[in-house]
Design a protein around this motif. Structure first.
Motif, PDB file in Angstrom:
ATOM      1  N   PRO A  18       0.703  -1.203   0.190  1.00 40.59           N
ATOM      2  CA  PRO A  18       0.004  -0.019  -0.138  1.00 40.59           C
ATOM      3  C   PRO A  18       0.757   1.096  -0.061  1.00 40.59           C
ATOM      4  O   PRO A  18       1.761   1.576   0.660  1.00 40.59           O
ATOM      5  CB  PRO A  18      -0.899  -0.113   1.264  1.00 40.59           C
ATOM      6  N   LYS A  68       0.843   2.133  -7.012  1.00 39.48           N
ATOM      7  CA  LYS A  68       0.050   1.345  -7.786  1.00 39.48           C
ATOM      8  C   LYS A  68      -0.845   2.029  -8.578  1.00 39.48           C
ATOM      9  O   LYS A  68      -0.842   2.215 -10.049  1.00 39.48           O
ATOM     10  CB  LYS A  68      -0.390   0.093  -7.393  1.00 39.48           C
ATOM     11  N   GLY A 104      -9.153  -2.158  -5.524  1.00 45.64           N
ATOM     12  CA  GLY A 104      -9.847  -1.187  -4.363  1.00 45.64           C
ATOM     13  C   GLY A 104     -10.882   0.045  -4.862  1.00 45.64           C
ATOM     14  O   GLY A 104     -11.723   0.057  -3.978  1.00 45.64           O
ATOM     15  N   ARG A 153     -14.679   0.439  -3.552  1.00 44.28           N
ATOM     16  CA  ARG A 153     -14.941   1.819  -3.101  1.00 44.28           C
ATOM     17  C   ARG A 153     -16.160   2.340  -3.637  1.00 44.28           C
ATOM     18  O   ARG A 153     -16.913   3.244  -3.293  1.00 44.28           O
ATOM     19  CB  ARG A 153     -13.580   2.955  -3.286  1.00 44.28           C
ATOM     20  N   PHE A 185     -17.090  -4.734   2.785  1.00 45.87           N
ATOM     21  CA  PHE A 185     -15.623  -4.171   2.268  1.00 45.87           C
ATOM     22  C   PHE A 185     -15.334  -3.234   3.302  1.00 45.87           C
ATOM     23  O   PHE A 185     -14.227  -3.295   4.088  1.00 45.87           O
ATOM     24  CB  PHE A 185     -16.170  -3.132   0.933  1.00 45.87           C
ATOM     25  N   GLU A 191      -7.630  -5.639   6.462  1.00 43.98           N
ATOM     26  CA  GLU A 191      -7.654  -6.923   6.341  1.00 43.98           C
ATOM     27  C   GLU A 191      -8.220  -7.144   4.646  1.00 43.98           C
ATOM     28  O   GLU A 191      -8.821  -6.203   4.416  1.00 43.98           O
ATOM     29  CB  GLU A 191      -8.577  -7.849   7.201  1.00 43.98           C
ATOM     30  N   VAL A 203     -10.918  -8.376   1.923  1.00 46.36           N
ATOM     31  CA  VAL A 203     -12.087  -8.779   1.726  1.00 46.36           C
ATOM     32  C   VAL A 203     -11.983 -10.741   1.335  1.00 46.36           C
ATOM     33  O   VAL A 203     -11.184 -10.960   0.668  1.00 46.36           O
ATOM     34  CB  VAL A 203     -12.908  -8.102   0.789  1.00 46.36           C
ATOM     35  N   THR A 226     -14.661 -11.238  -3.321  1.00 49.11           N
ATOM     36  CA  THR A 226     -13.681 -10.480  -4.307  1.00 49.11           C
ATOM     37  C   THR A 226     -13.755 -11.063  -5.813  1.00 49.11           C
ATOM     38  O   THR A 226     -13.777  -9.963  -6.557  1.00 49.11           O
ATOM     39  CB  THR A 226     -12.201 -10.488  -3.747  1.00 49.11           C
ATOM     40  N   GLY A 231      -4.014  -4.319  -7.314  1.00 48.67           N
ATOM     41  CA  GLY A 231      -4.600  -4.839  -6.267  1.00 48.67           C
ATOM     42  C   GLY A 231      -5.247  -6.186  -6.226  1.00 48.67           C
ATOM     43  O   GLY A 231      -6.122  -6.620  -5.410  1.00 48.67           O
ATOM     44  N   ARG A 284      -4.451 -10.747  -4.786  1.00 46.88           N
ATOM     45  CA  ARG A 284      -3.779 -10.102  -3.668  1.00 46.88           C
ATOM     46  C   ARG A 284      -3.444 -11.164  -2.691  1.00 46.88           C
ATOM     47  O   ARG A 284      -3.125 -11.048  -1.724  1.00 46.88           O
ATOM     48  CB  ARG A 284      -4.864  -9.270  -3.151  1.00 46.88           C
ATOM     49  N   GLN A 316      -6.134 -16.296  -4.690  1.00 47.11           N
ATOM     50  CA  GLN A 316      -6.957 -15.434  -5.933  1.00 47.11           C
ATOM     51  C   GLN A 316      -5.924 -15.738  -7.024  1.00 47.11           C
ATOM     52  O   GLN A 316      -6.712 -15.932  -8.063  1.00 47.11           O
ATOM     53  CB  GLN A 316      -6.800 -14.248  -5.305  1.00 47.11           C
ATOM     54  N   ARG A 350      -2.504  10.737   1.259  1.00 49.84           N
ATOM     55  CA  ARG A 350      -3.660  10.324   0.322  1.00 49.84           C
ATOM     56  C   ARG A 350      -5.017  10.274   1.263  1.00 49.84           C
ATOM     57  O   ARG A 350      -6.011  10.541   0.678  1.00 49.84           O
ATOM     58  CB  ARG A 350      -3.400   9.032  -0.303  1.00 49.84           C
ATOM     59  N   ARG A 406     -10.119   8.379   2.668  1.00 47.45           N
ATOM     60  CA  ARG A 406     -10.109   6.892   2.818  1.00 47.45           C
ATOM     61  C   ARG A 406      -9.902   6.664   4.343  1.00 47.45           C
ATOM     62  O   ARG A 406      -8.936   7.241   4.847  1.00 47.45           O
ATOM     63  CB  ARG A 406      -9.290   6.305   1.792  1.00 47.45           C
ATOM     64  N   ARG A 440      -2.294  -3.064   7.523  1.00 43.83           N
ATOM     65  CA  ARG A 440      -2.552  -3.380   6.158  1.00 43.83           C
ATOM     66  C   ARG A 440      -1.003  -3.697   5.348  1.00 43.83           C
ATOM     67  O   ARG A 440      -0.664  -4.380   4.586  1.00 43.83           O
ATOM     68  CB  ARG A 440      -2.815  -2.043   5.388  1.00 43.83           C
TER      69      ARG A 440
HETATM   70  P1  ADP Z   1      -3.889  -0.111  -0.938  1.00 46.13           P
HETATM   71  O1  ADP Z   1      -3.015  -0.666  -1.942  1.00 46.13           O
HETATM   72  O2  ADP Z   1      -3.698   1.112  -0.272  1.00 46.13           O
HETATM   73  O3  ADP Z   1      -3.783  -1.499   0.109  1.00 46.13           O
HETATM   74  P2  ADP Z   1      -6.403  -0.600  -2.343  1.00 46.13           P
HETATM   75  O4  ADP Z   1      -7.273   0.477  -2.784  1.00 46.13           O
HETATM   76  O5  ADP Z   1      -5.723  -1.514  -3.146  1.00 46.13           O
HETATM   77  O6  ADP Z   1      -5.555  -0.006  -1.286  1.00 46.13           O
HETATM   78  O7  ADP Z   1      -7.306  -1.525  -1.191  1.00 46.13           O
HETATM   79  C1  ADP Z   1      -8.285  -1.180  -0.046  1.00 46.13           C
HETATM   80  C2  ADP Z   1      -8.850  -2.352   0.707  1.00 46.13           C
HETATM   81  O8  ADP Z   1      -9.535  -2.966  -0.211  1.00 46.13           O
HETATM   82  C3  ADP Z   1      -7.569  -3.458   0.987  1.00 46.13           C
HETATM   83  O9  ADP Z   1      -7.243  -3.014   2.146  1.00 46.13           O
HETATM   84  C4  ADP Z   1      -8.744  -4.508   0.932  1.00 46.13           C
HETATM   85  O10 ADP Z   1      -9.397  -4.555   2.094  1.00 46.13           O
HETATM   86  C5  ADP Z   1      -9.736  -4.305  -0.173  1.00 46.13           C
HETATM   87  N1  ADP Z   1      -9.092  -5.020  -1.202  1.00 46.13           N
HETATM   88  C6  ADP Z   1      -8.868  -4.484  -2.385  1.00 46.13           C
HETATM   89  N2  ADP Z   1      -8.255  -5.532  -3.117  1.00 46.13           N
HETATM   90  C7  ADP Z   1      -8.574  -6.660  -2.963  1.00 46.13           C
HETATM   91  C8  ADP Z   1      -8.535  -7.966  -3.130  1.00 46.13           C
HETATM   92  N3  ADP Z   1      -7.908  -8.454  -4.381  1.00 46.13           N
HETATM   93  N4  ADP Z   1      -8.781  -9.122  -2.183  1.00 46.13           N
HETATM   94  C9  ADP Z   1      -9.570  -8.686  -1.040  1.00 46.13           C
HETATM   95  N5  ADP Z   1      -9.342  -7.309  -0.691  1.00 46.13           N
HETATM   96  C10 ADP Z   1      -8.996  -6.298  -1.337  1.00 46.13           C
END
Ligand code: ADP
Length: 193
Positions: free
Chosen positions: A12, A16, A35, A39, A51, A59, A61, A66, A94, A97, A101, A132, A138, A150
């Motif tokens: 994070p 990216k 992500g 959102r 979410f 954590e 999801v 997902t 993302g 992850r 997956q 950010r 966020r 995270r």
């Molecule tokens: P960052 O890269 O800063 O962690 P993201 O915007 O990519 O932020 O993700 C934010 C949150 O969304 C993650 O902490 C997670 O809870 C969820 N998330 C995003 N992508 C996935 C994924 N592929 N699998 C599970 N949870 C996800």
């Protein structure tokens, strides 16, 4: 048919999203941030609530929800003509992850390169995430304890994905450089892929 894609990989705050947006503005590349897809859900919908619950703890999801959401999103992009799978390259940010997956998506993705945005400087990652938080409103970015969780989730669950794809596909990029230099390093490999 598999979706041709490159993966943006990294902790994070590694950049990216910044790189994904730029790459996605190039014709025949389409940025897809998992992500952002989460959102954009309505906060009061069942998955929107899930979410917020998981991301609020730093954590991931759970995988079934997902993967289903992601597949639905990609199907919509294709149906509405924003993605032409036979011609375009997805820039995935993302997802996948964790290794599970990656396994589920093995038959769906044709991964031609993994760009590992590697930062040696955890404190500057945390500072970027906190900046950010103000700009993007966020919740998961605002609290230092959640940010640390995270980063732990990334180390324990996400980092092993690099091994899954193996050395041949992974390009390590120094994420502590300027965004322009990071972009030029990515493009040098991406156009060959
Ligand atoms: P960052 O890269 O800063 O962690 P993201 O915007 O990519 O932020 O993700 C934010 C949150 O969304 C993650 O902490 C997670 O809870 C969820 N998330 C995003 N992508 C996935 C994924 N592929 N699998 C599970 N949870 C996800």
């Amino acid at each position: 048919m598999k979706y041709r894609c490159i993966l943006l990989f990294g902790a994070p705050g590694a950049g990216k999203g910044t790189q994904g947006k730029i790459l996605g503005s190039i014709p025949q590349f389409l940025h897809c941030s998992c992500g952002d897809v989460f959102r954009n859900l309505r906060a009061e919908s069942p998955l929107g609530k899930t979410f917020l619950e998981y991301s609020g703890r730093g954590e991931l999801v759970p995988d079934p929800q997902t993967i289903e959401l992601w597949q639905q999103f990609i199907a919509d992009l294709t149906k509405t003509g924003r993605l032409h799978p036979e011609r375009d390259t997805l820039v995935l940010d993302g997802i996948p992850r964790n290794v599970h997956q990656a396994e589920i998506l093995r038959d769906v993705l044709d991964v031609v390169g993994v760009f590992y945005l590697c930062s040696k400087d955890t404190e500057s990652l945390i500072a970027r995430i906190q900046r950010r938080a103000m700009k993007e409103n966020r919740l998961d970015d605002a609290n230092l304890e959640i940010i640390r969780q995270r980063l732990k989730t990334y180390e324990n669950e996400t980092k092993p994905v690099l091994k899954f794809y193996g050395k041949k596909l992974v390009h390590e990029i120094d994420a502590d450089q300027s965004p322009a230099k990071v972009l030029s390093d990515i493009l040098r490999h991406a156009v060959k892929s």
